[in-house]
Scaffold this motif. Structure first.
Motif, PDB file in Angstrom:
ATOM      1  N   PHE A   1       0.850  -1.195   0.000  1.00  0.00           N
ATOM      2  CA  PHE A   1       0.000   0.000   0.000  1.00  0.00           C
ATOM      3  C   PHE A   1       0.885   1.244   0.000  1.00  0.00           C
ATOM      4  CE2 PHE A   1       0.658  -1.696   4.212  1.00  0.00           C
ATOM      5  CZ  PHE A   1       1.125  -0.599   4.929  1.00  0.00           C
ATOM      6  N   ILE A   2       0.303   2.362  -0.373  1.00  0.00           N
ATOM      7  CA  ILE A   2       1.038   3.632  -0.408  1.00  0.00           C
ATOM      8  C   ILE A   2       1.593   3.918   0.989  1.00  0.00           C
ATOM      9  CG2 ILE A   2       0.840   6.131  -0.797  1.00  0.00           C
ATOM     10  CD1 ILE A   2      -0.130   5.258  -3.392  1.00  0.00           C
ATOM     11  N   GLY A   3       2.890   4.212   1.015  1.00  0.00           N
ATOM     12  CA  GLY A   3       3.571   4.485   2.275  1.00  0.00           C
ATOM     13  C   GLY A   3       4.331   3.292   2.828  1.00  0.00           C
ATOM     14  N   SER A   4       4.067   2.088   2.306  1.00  0.00           N
ATOM     15  CA  SER A   4       4.783   0.914   2.796  1.00  0.00           C
ATOM     16  C   SER A   4       6.192   0.863   2.200  1.00  0.00           C
ATOM     17  CB  SER A   4       4.005  -0.371   2.497  1.00  0.00           C
ATOM     18  OG  SER A   4       3.881  -0.578   1.113  1.00  0.00           O
ATOM     19  N   GLN A   5       7.044   0.065   2.823  1.00  0.00           N
ATOM     20  CA  GLN A   5       8.439  -0.060   2.399  1.00  0.00           C
ATOM     21  C   GLN A   5       8.603  -1.279   1.495  1.00  0.00           C
ATOM     22  OE1 GLN A   5      10.905   2.357   3.497  1.00  0.00           O
ATOM     23  NE2 GLN A   5       8.901   3.241   3.834  1.00  0.00           N
ATOM     24  N   ILE A   6       9.542  -1.186   0.556  1.00  0.00           N
ATOM     25  CA  ILE A   6       9.819  -2.289  -0.355  1.00  0.00           C
ATOM     26  C   ILE A   6      11.301  -2.267  -0.707  1.00  0.00           C
ATOM     27  CG2 ILE A   6       9.238  -0.980  -2.430  1.00  0.00           C
ATOM     28  CD1 ILE A   6       7.918  -3.613  -3.476  1.00  0.00           C
ATOM     29  N   THR A   7      11.864  -3.446  -0.915  1.00  0.00           N
ATOM     30  CA  THR A   7      13.279  -3.583  -1.260  1.00  0.00           C
ATOM     31  C   THR A   7      13.410  -4.438  -2.509  1.00  0.00           C
ATOM     32  OG1 THR A   7      13.909  -3.451   1.060  1.00  0.00           O
ATOM     33  CG2 THR A   7      15.533  -4.376  -0.436  1.00  0.00           C
ATOM     34  N   GLY A   8      14.336  -4.063  -3.371  1.00  0.00           N
ATOM     35  CA  GLY A   8      14.584  -4.841  -4.577  1.00  0.00           C
ATOM     36  C   GLY A   8      15.913  -4.459  -5.194  1.00  0.00           C
ATOM     37  N   LYS A   9      16.207  -5.056  -6.340  1.00  0.00           N
ATOM     38  CA  LYS A   9      17.476  -4.815  -7.025  1.00  0.00           C
ATOM     39  C   LYS A   9      17.201  -4.205  -8.393  1.00  0.00           C
ATOM     40  CE  LYS A   9      20.887  -7.815  -6.790  1.00  0.00           C
ATOM     41  NZ  LYS A   9      21.775  -8.979  -7.046  1.00  0.00           N
ATOM     42  N   CYS A  10      17.939  -3.158  -8.726  1.00  0.00           N
ATOM     43  CA  CYS A  10      17.797  -2.518 -10.030  1.00  0.00           C
ATOM     44  C   CYS A  10      18.269  -3.487 -11.114  1.00  0.00           C
ATOM     45  CB  CYS A  10      18.616  -1.228 -10.084  1.00  0.00           C
ATOM     46  SG  CYS A  10      18.515  -0.401 -11.687  1.00  0.00           S
ATOM     47  N   LYS A  11      17.376  -3.784 -12.055  1.00  0.00           N
ATOM     48  CA  LYS A  11      17.699  -4.747 -13.112  1.00  0.00           C
ATOM     49  C   LYS A  11      18.088  -4.060 -14.420  1.00  0.00           C
ATOM     50  CE  LYS A  11      17.694  -8.502 -12.411  1.00  0.00           C
ATOM     51  NZ  LYS A  11      18.800  -9.270 -11.903  1.00  0.00           N
ATOM     52  N   TYR A  12      17.375  -3.011 -14.790  1.00  0.00           N
ATOM     53  CA  TYR A  12      17.659  -2.304 -16.032  1.00  0.00           C
ATOM     54  C   TYR A  12      16.893  -0.991 -16.037  1.00  0.00           C
ATOM     55  CZ  TYR A  12      13.580  -5.279 -17.124  1.00  0.00           C
ATOM     56  OH  TYR A  12      12.382  -5.954 -17.063  1.00  0.00           O
ATOM     57  N   PHE A  13      17.097  -0.223 -17.102  1.00  0.00           N
ATOM     58  CA  PHE A  13      16.459   1.087 -17.216  1.00  0.00           C
ATOM     59  C   PHE A  13      15.549   1.116 -18.437  1.00  0.00           C
ATOM     60  CE2 PHE A  13      20.566   1.744 -15.135  1.00  0.00           C
ATOM     61  CZ  PHE A  13      20.140   2.330 -13.953  1.00  0.00           C
ATOM     62  N   TYR A  14      14.414   1.710 -18.264  1.00  0.00           N
ATOM     63  CA  TYR A  14      13.446   1.970 -19.331  1.00  0.00           C
ATOM     64  C   TYR A  14      13.252   3.479 -19.392  1.00  0.00           C
ATOM     65  CZ  TYR A  14      11.621  -2.811 -20.223  1.00  0.00           C
ATOM     66  OH  TYR A  14      11.447  -4.113 -20.614  1.00  0.00           O
ATOM     67  N   PRO A  15      12.596   3.995 -20.433  1.00  0.00           N
ATOM     68  CA  PRO A  15      12.344   5.437 -20.474  1.00  0.00           C
ATOM     69  C   PRO A  15      11.569   5.947 -19.246  1.00  0.00           C
ATOM     70  CG  PRO A  15      11.933   4.484 -22.616  1.00  0.00           C
ATOM     71  CD  PRO A  15      12.178   3.334 -21.670  1.00  0.00           C
ATOM     72  N   GLN A  16      10.764   5.087 -18.637  1.00  0.00           N
ATOM     73  CA  GLN A  16       9.985   5.480 -17.462  1.00  0.00           C
ATOM     74  C   GLN A  16      10.845   5.582 -16.205  1.00  0.00           C
ATOM     75  OE1 GLN A  16       9.324   2.933 -19.580  1.00  0.00           O
ATOM     76  NE2 GLN A  16       7.130   2.560 -19.766  1.00  0.00           N
ATOM     77  N   GLY A  17      12.006   4.901 -16.186  1.00  0.00           N
ATOM     78  CA  GLY A  17      12.876   4.934 -15.017  1.00  0.00           C
ATOM     79  C   GLY A  17      13.583   3.623 -14.801  1.00  0.00           C
ATOM     80  N   ALA A  18      14.087   3.450 -13.566  1.00  0.00           N
ATOM     81  CA  ALA A  18      14.800   2.229 -13.186  1.00  0.00           C
ATOM     82  C   ALA A  18      13.784   1.144 -12.849  1.00  0.00           C
ATOM     83  CB  ALA A  18      15.701   2.501 -11.989  1.00  0.00           C
ATOM     84  N   ILE A  19      13.989  -0.042 -13.416  1.00  0.00           N
ATOM     85  CA  ILE A  19      13.118  -1.172 -13.148  1.00  0.00           C
ATOM     86  C   ILE A  19      13.760  -1.977 -12.018  1.00  0.00           C
ATOM     87  CG2 ILE A  19      12.047  -3.245 -14.106  1.00  0.00           C
ATOM     88  CD1 ILE A  19      11.018  -0.530 -15.286  1.00  0.00           C
ATOM     89  N   ILE A  20      13.021  -2.103 -10.922  1.00  0.00           N
ATOM     90  CA  ILE A  20      13.511  -2.733  -9.706  1.00  0.00           C
ATOM     91  C   ILE A  20      12.797  -4.076  -9.524  1.00  0.00           C
ATOM     92  CG2 ILE A  20      13.870  -2.440  -7.223  1.00  0.00           C
ATOM     93  CD1 ILE A  20      15.076  -0.125  -8.976  1.00  0.00           C
ATOM     94  N   GLU A  21      13.567  -5.146  -9.476  1.00  0.00           N
ATOM     95  CA  GLU A  21      12.990  -6.470  -9.258  1.00  0.00           C
ATOM     96  C   GLU A  21      12.912  -6.717  -7.757  1.00  0.00           C
ATOM     97  OE1 GLU A  21      15.092 -10.466  -9.904  1.00  0.00           O
ATOM     98  OE2 GLU A  21      13.966 -10.117 -11.757  1.00  0.00           O
ATOM     99  N   CYS A  22      11.694  -6.881  -7.268  1.00  0.00           N
ATOM    100  CA  CYS A  22      11.463  -7.143  -5.850  1.00  0.00           C
ATOM    101  C   CYS A  22      11.103  -8.616  -5.679  1.00  0.00           C
ATOM    102  CB  CYS A  22      10.350  -6.230  -5.342  1.00  0.00           C
ATOM    103  SG  CYS A  22      10.718  -4.467  -5.606  1.00  0.00           S
ATOM    104  N   GLN A  23      10.890  -9.022  -4.454  1.00  0.00           N
ATOM    105  CA  GLN A  23      10.629 -10.433  -4.165  1.00  0.00           C
ATOM    106  C   GLN A  23       9.451 -10.979  -4.966  1.00  0.00           C
ATOM    107  OE1 GLN A  23      10.018 -11.243  -0.007  1.00  0.00           O
ATOM    108  NE2 GLN A  23       9.196 -13.270  -0.407  1.00  0.00           N
TER     109      GLN A  23
END
Length: 151
Positions: free
Chosen positions: A92-114
């Motif tokens: 939900f909005i405001g919650s925390q999340i962790t992941g690893k940056c996999k690649y970049f798209y025009p929209q931004g960094a794509i982060i792979e989370c669990q």
């Protein structure tokens, strides 16, 4: 408001559907292989890189309507909608999340989370393979990505 263009490239029994923004960057893409495999840019790293110049593309280029593109997109992502709803409830909005940056798209960094994919729009603050901790600040429902701010 930005202008979007939609094309279908037919090349050697491949179908490549691309949504292109007014700066000529691909924002969403569907790749249908002759063997039946399908890649979708919201789940797979298959988005065209760089500026798309139609005159430089190989194959037959067909202009398609937004409606035709959306029909293809929705037919290929519909089986993921229930899971996307659960992910939005979990993150939900405001919650925390962790992941690893996999690649970049025009929209931004794509982060792979669990169990999902996140998007961070400031690519200048992250590197590929960097572990990112962020706060959920919104959702990209078309791509089924969680939008994050970095803490």
């Amino acid at each position: 408001m930005s202008y979007m263009k939609y094309i279908l490239i037919l090349w050697e029994n491949h179908e490549i559907w691309i949504e292109i923004d007014d700066e000529k960057y691909a924002l969403r893409q569907i790749c249908k292989e002759p063997n039946g495999d399908i890649e979708i840019s919201c789940f797979d790293d298959c988005l065209a890189e760089g500026i798309i110049e139609e005159e430089d593309l190989e194959g037959q280029i067909i202009k398609v309507s937004k409606e035709d593109f959306e029909k293809q997109w929705k037919s290929l992502t519909k089986d993921h909608l229930d899971n996307w709803k659960k992910i939005k409830e979990k993150y939900f909005i405001g919650s925390q999340i962790t992941g690893k940056c996999k690649y970049f798209y025009p929209q931004g960094a794509i982060i792979e989370c669990q169990d999902c994919t996140a998007l961070y729009d400031d690519i200048f603050k992250v590197d590929v393979n960097q572990v990112i901790k962020g706060t959920v600040c919104g959702y990209d429902d078309d791509n089924m990505w969680i939008k994050i701010d970095i803490n």
